[in-house]
Design a protein around this motif. Structure first.
Motif, PDB file in Angstrom:
ATOM      1  N   GLY A  73       0.791  -1.229   0.000  1.00  0.00           N
ATOM      2  CA  GLY A  73       0.000   0.000   0.000  1.00  0.00           C
ATOM      3  C   GLY A  73       0.817   1.270   0.000  1.00  0.00           C
ATOM      4  N   CYS A  74       2.144   1.161  -0.170  1.00  0.00           N
ATOM      5  CA  CYS A  74       3.019   2.336  -0.152  1.00  0.00           C
ATOM      6  C   CYS A  74       3.274   2.863  -1.563  1.00  0.00           C
ATOM      7  CB  CYS A  74       4.349   2.002   0.503  1.00  0.00           C
ATOM      8  SG  CYS A  74       4.221   1.597   2.254  1.00  0.00           S
ATOM      9  N   THR A  75       3.689   4.105  -1.631  1.00  0.00           N
ATOM     10  CA  THR A  75       4.072   4.729  -2.894  1.00  0.00           C
ATOM     11  C   THR A  75       5.581   4.952  -2.918  1.00  0.00           C
ATOM     12  OG1 THR A  75       1.955   5.885  -3.108  1.00  0.00           O
ATOM     13  CG2 THR A  75       3.800   6.771  -4.364  1.00  0.00           C
ATOM     14  N   ALA A  76       6.220   4.594  -4.030  1.00  0.00           N
ATOM     15  CA  ALA A  76       7.644   4.843  -4.210  1.00  0.00           C
ATOM     16  C   ALA A  76       7.816   6.161  -4.960  1.00  0.00           C
ATOM     17  CB  ALA A  76       8.290   3.706  -4.990  1.00  0.00           C
ATOM     18  N   PHE A  77       8.570   7.072  -4.389  1.00  0.00           N
ATOM     19  CA  PHE A  77       8.855   8.349  -5.038  1.00  0.00           C
ATOM     20  C   PHE A  77      10.238   8.297  -5.676  1.00  0.00           C
ATOM     21  CE2 PHE A  77       5.831   9.829  -1.694  1.00  0.00           C
ATOM     22  CZ  PHE A  77       4.841  10.302  -2.556  1.00  0.00           C
ATOM     23  N   THR A  78      10.368   8.921  -6.853  1.00  0.00           N
ATOM     24  CA  THR A  78      11.656   8.949  -7.512  1.00  0.00           C
ATOM     25  C   THR A  78      11.721  10.121  -8.489  1.00  0.00           C
ATOM     26  OG1 THR A  78      13.320   7.576  -8.625  1.00  0.00           O
ATOM     27  CG2 THR A  78      11.060   7.443  -9.456  1.00  0.00           C
ATOM     28  N   VAL A  79      12.880  10.291  -9.116  1.00  0.00           N
ATOM     29  CA  VAL A  79      13.115  11.349 -10.095  1.00  0.00           C
ATOM     30  C   VAL A  79      13.232  10.714 -11.473  1.00  0.00           C
ATOM     31  CG1 VAL A  79      14.642  13.241 -10.801  1.00  0.00           C
ATOM     32  CG2 VAL A  79      14.344  12.706  -8.360  1.00  0.00           C
ATOM     33  N   ARG A  80      12.488  11.226 -12.422  1.00  0.00           N
ATOM     34  CA  ARG A  80      12.498  10.660 -13.768  1.00  0.00           C
ATOM     35  C   ARG A  80      13.887  10.770 -14.400  1.00  0.00           C
ATOM     36  NH1 ARG A  80       7.990   9.384 -16.364  1.00  0.00           N
ATOM     37  NH2 ARG A  80       6.739  10.821 -15.082  1.00  0.00           N
ATOM     38  N   ASN A  81      14.282   9.702 -15.108  1.00  0.00           N
ATOM     39  CA  ASN A  81      15.570   9.638 -15.816  1.00  0.00           C
ATOM     40  C   ASN A  81      16.774   9.615 -14.871  1.00  0.00           C
ATOM     41  OD1 ASN A  81      14.289   9.692 -18.359  1.00  0.00           O
ATOM     42  ND2 ASN A  81      14.206  11.928 -18.307  1.00  0.00           N
ATOM     43  N   SER A  82      16.541   9.266 -13.614  1.00  0.00           N
ATOM     44  CA  SER A  82      17.627   9.187 -12.643  1.00  0.00           C
ATOM     45  C   SER A  82      18.002   7.727 -12.398  1.00  0.00           C
ATOM     46  CB  SER A  82      17.195   9.822 -11.312  1.00  0.00           C
ATOM     47  OG  SER A  82      16.173   9.034 -10.700  1.00  0.00           O
ATOM     48  N   TYR A  91       6.484  10.543  -9.412  1.00  0.00           N
ATOM     49  CA  TYR A  91       7.700  11.290  -9.728  1.00  0.00           C
ATOM     50  C   TYR A  91       7.720  12.669  -9.093  1.00  0.00           C
ATOM     51  CZ  TYR A  91       8.604   7.601 -13.092  1.00  0.00           C
ATOM     52  OH  TYR A  91       8.833   6.383 -13.673  1.00  0.00           O
ATOM     53  N   VAL A  92       8.922  13.084  -8.672  1.00  0.00           N
ATOM     54  CA  VAL A  92       9.162  14.440  -8.186  1.00  0.00           C
ATOM     55  C   VAL A  92      10.240  15.057  -9.065  1.00  0.00           C
ATOM     56  CG1 VAL A  92       8.506  13.859  -5.822  1.00  0.00           C
ATOM     57  CG2 VAL A  92      10.896  13.647  -6.509  1.00  0.00           C
ATOM     58  N   SER A  93      10.459  16.362  -8.930  1.00  0.00           N
ATOM     59  CA  SER A  93      11.331  17.061  -9.884  1.00  0.00           C
ATOM     60  C   SER A  93      12.811  16.911  -9.597  1.00  0.00           C
ATOM     61  CB  SER A  93      10.974  18.556  -9.917  1.00  0.00           C
ATOM     62  OG  SER A  93      11.215  19.154  -8.648  1.00  0.00           O
ATOM     63  N   SER A  94      13.186  16.648  -8.352  1.00  0.00           N
ATOM     64  CA  SER A  94      14.617  16.595  -8.022  1.00  0.00           C
ATOM     65  C   SER A  94      14.864  15.720  -6.807  1.00  0.00           C
ATOM     66  CB  SER A  94      15.152  17.997  -7.740  1.00  0.00           C
ATOM     67  OG  SER A  94      14.616  18.502  -6.531  1.00  0.00           O
ATOM     68  N   THR A 139      13.907  17.341  -3.533  1.00  0.00           N
ATOM     69  CA  THR A 139      12.487  17.242  -3.210  1.00  0.00           C
ATOM     70  C   THR A 139      12.142  15.860  -2.678  1.00  0.00           C
ATOM     71  OG1 THR A 139      12.055  18.764  -5.034  1.00  0.00           O
ATOM     72  CG2 THR A 139      10.169  17.596  -4.150  1.00  0.00           C
ATOM     73  N   LEU A 140      12.838  14.864  -3.174  1.00  0.00           N
ATOM     74  CA  LEU A 140      12.522  13.470  -2.893  1.00  0.00           C
ATOM     75  C   LEU A 140      12.530  13.140  -1.403  1.00  0.00           C
ATOM     76  CD1 LEU A 140      12.028  10.569  -3.864  1.00  0.00           C
ATOM     77  CD2 LEU A 140      14.489  10.377  -4.281  1.00  0.00           C
ATOM     78  N   VAL A 141      13.593  13.507  -0.714  1.00  0.00           N
ATOM     79  CA  VAL A 141      13.701  13.134   0.696  1.00  0.00           C
ATOM     80  C   VAL A 141      12.617  13.815   1.529  1.00  0.00           C
ATOM     81  CG1 VAL A 141      15.361  14.933   1.352  1.00  0.00           C
ATOM     82  CG2 VAL A 141      15.336  12.750   2.580  1.00  0.00           C
ATOM     83  N   TYR A 142      12.244  15.046   1.162  1.00  0.00           N
ATOM     84  CA  TYR A 142      11.183  15.743   1.901  1.00  0.00           C
ATOM     85  C   TYR A 142       9.812  15.135   1.584  1.00  0.00           C
ATOM     86  CZ  TYR A 142      14.536  19.240   3.400  1.00  0.00           C
ATOM     87  OH  TYR A 142      15.603  19.870   4.002  1.00  0.00           O
ATOM     88  N   LYS A 143       9.642  14.666   0.356  1.00  0.00           N
ATOM     89  CA  LYS A 143       8.390  14.014  -0.013  1.00  0.00           C
ATOM     90  C   LYS A 143       8.196  12.741   0.796  1.00  0.00           C
ATOM     91  CE  LYS A 143       4.744  13.975  -2.745  1.00  0.00           C
ATOM     92  NZ  LYS A 143       3.716  15.038  -2.701  1.00  0.00           N
ATOM     93  N   ILE A 144       9.267  11.973   0.966  1.00  0.00           N
ATOM     94  CA  ILE A 144       9.195  10.762   1.785  1.00  0.00           C
ATOM     95  C   ILE A 144       8.896  11.119   3.237  1.00  0.00           C
ATOM     96  CG2 ILE A 144      10.541   8.816   2.690  1.00  0.00           C
ATOM     97  CD1 ILE A 144      12.007   8.737  -0.015  1.00  0.00           C
ATOM     98  N   ALA A 145       9.538  12.185   3.732  1.00  0.00           N
ATOM     99  CA  ALA A 145       9.351  12.586   5.125  1.00  0.00           C
ATOM    100  C   ALA A 145       7.921  13.011   5.424  1.00  0.00           C
ATOM    101  CB  ALA A 145      10.310  13.723   5.465  1.00  0.00           C
TER     102      ALA A 145
END
Length: 288
Positions: free
Chosen positions: A161-170, A191-194, A197-203
């Motif tokens: 039930g979790c979402t994985a966040f990442t940066v496109r083309n990374s 997807y996030v832009s950078s 941003t990613l670590v804060y989105k997870i937090a």
């Protein structure tokens, strides 16, 4: 150091630490190494994407970080070893990783991208890399409230039930897609832009996870963000500075980095920016 040389170095450092602009994709340019070496002076341009510990604005609004200090050492190397001076311009795009890459790919001559950029065969087809300036640990991280993952085969259960966040083309995206294929076909990816941003989105998202670079985990720890790292899923990557394919600066960059990354000055820079323990992990002289 000659008076004129010192003045030029001061001007270069002032530009490096203060002069930034904000825009979208732009055509960047700088002098070739061949022309710079021939004339004894050349114009170079750097662009960057802010990364904790690597390149960022300090409290005074000036550029700081490991990448900045390595660039300063490179400029001194050019002066002392090659008899060459450089006039430096700094261009700051927005914080979109793909725009940052495009600006370097489409640049001309002496243009360098500074950030935590993983060296990959795919990227080598569209840009040039210096030799590695550091070996990074990419970590599997999640919101702290999730159970700890001890075996990748348990991802469907632990991250249900979790979402994985990442940066496109990374490389983060590439790693997650491999994990999805091998262990967790139902993995939901957003997807996030950078990477910043990613670590804060997870937090801020209780049921979330993703791959993050070592410096972002250090930052999250320092700021007491609700993010934790799991004991599995880490990968090691080489970071390099980037330049357009038409650049002829790779040789002199590699000559410098080959010496510098094996020096005590380099070790002290890692300790300065990361602390002795984390620096030991990156240098392979300490255990996790």
């Amino acid at each position: 150091m000659h008076r004129v040389t010192r003045l030029i170095m001061i001007c270069c450092c002032a530009l490096l630490l203060a002069n930034t602009t904000q825009a979208q994709t732009i055509r960047l340019s700088g002098d070739s190494w061949e022309l710079t070496e021939k004339r004894g002076v050349g114009r170079i341009t750097i662009t960057y994407i802010e990364t904790p510990l690597f390149i960022y604005k300090n409290e005074a609004g000036k550029l700081s970080g490991l990448c900045v200090d390595i660039l300063k050492e490179f400029i001194l190397f050019l002066e002392k070893e090659k008899g060459v001076r450089v006039v430096l311009s700094v261009y700051k795009p927005n914080d979109d990783f793909n725009i940052f890459l495009s600006n370097v790919i489409n640049a001309e001559g002496g243009v360098f991208g500074l950030a935590n950029i993983t060296i990959t065969d795919t990227r080598k087809k569209v840009m040039k890399f210096t030799r590695p300036y550091i070996k990074n640990r990419a970590l599997l991280a999640s919101h702290k409230d999730l159970p700890t993952l001890y075996d990748l085969k348990d991802m469907p259960k632990v991250f249900a039930g979790c979402t994985a966040f990442t940066v496109r083309n990374s490389t983060f995206e590439q790693d997650l897609l491999e994990l999805k294929q091998k262990y967790y076909p139902e993995m939901a990816i957003e997807y996030v832009s950078s990477a910043a941003t990613l670590v804060y989105k997870i937090a801020e998202t209780p049921n979330s996870f993703g791959k993050i670079d070592f410096p972002y985990y250090v930052e999250a720890t320092q700021k007491e963000l609700p993010v934790k790292v799991h004991p599995v899923g880490s990968t090691f990557e080489d970071f390099g500075f980037i330049m357009p394919l038409n650049s002829d600066w790779k040789g002199v960059w590699d000559e410098f980095l080959e010496r510098f990354t094996d020096s005590e000055s380099y070790r002290q820079l890692l300790i300065k920016h990361f602390g002795e323990g984390p620096a030991g992990l990156l240098l392979g002289t300490a255990n996790p």
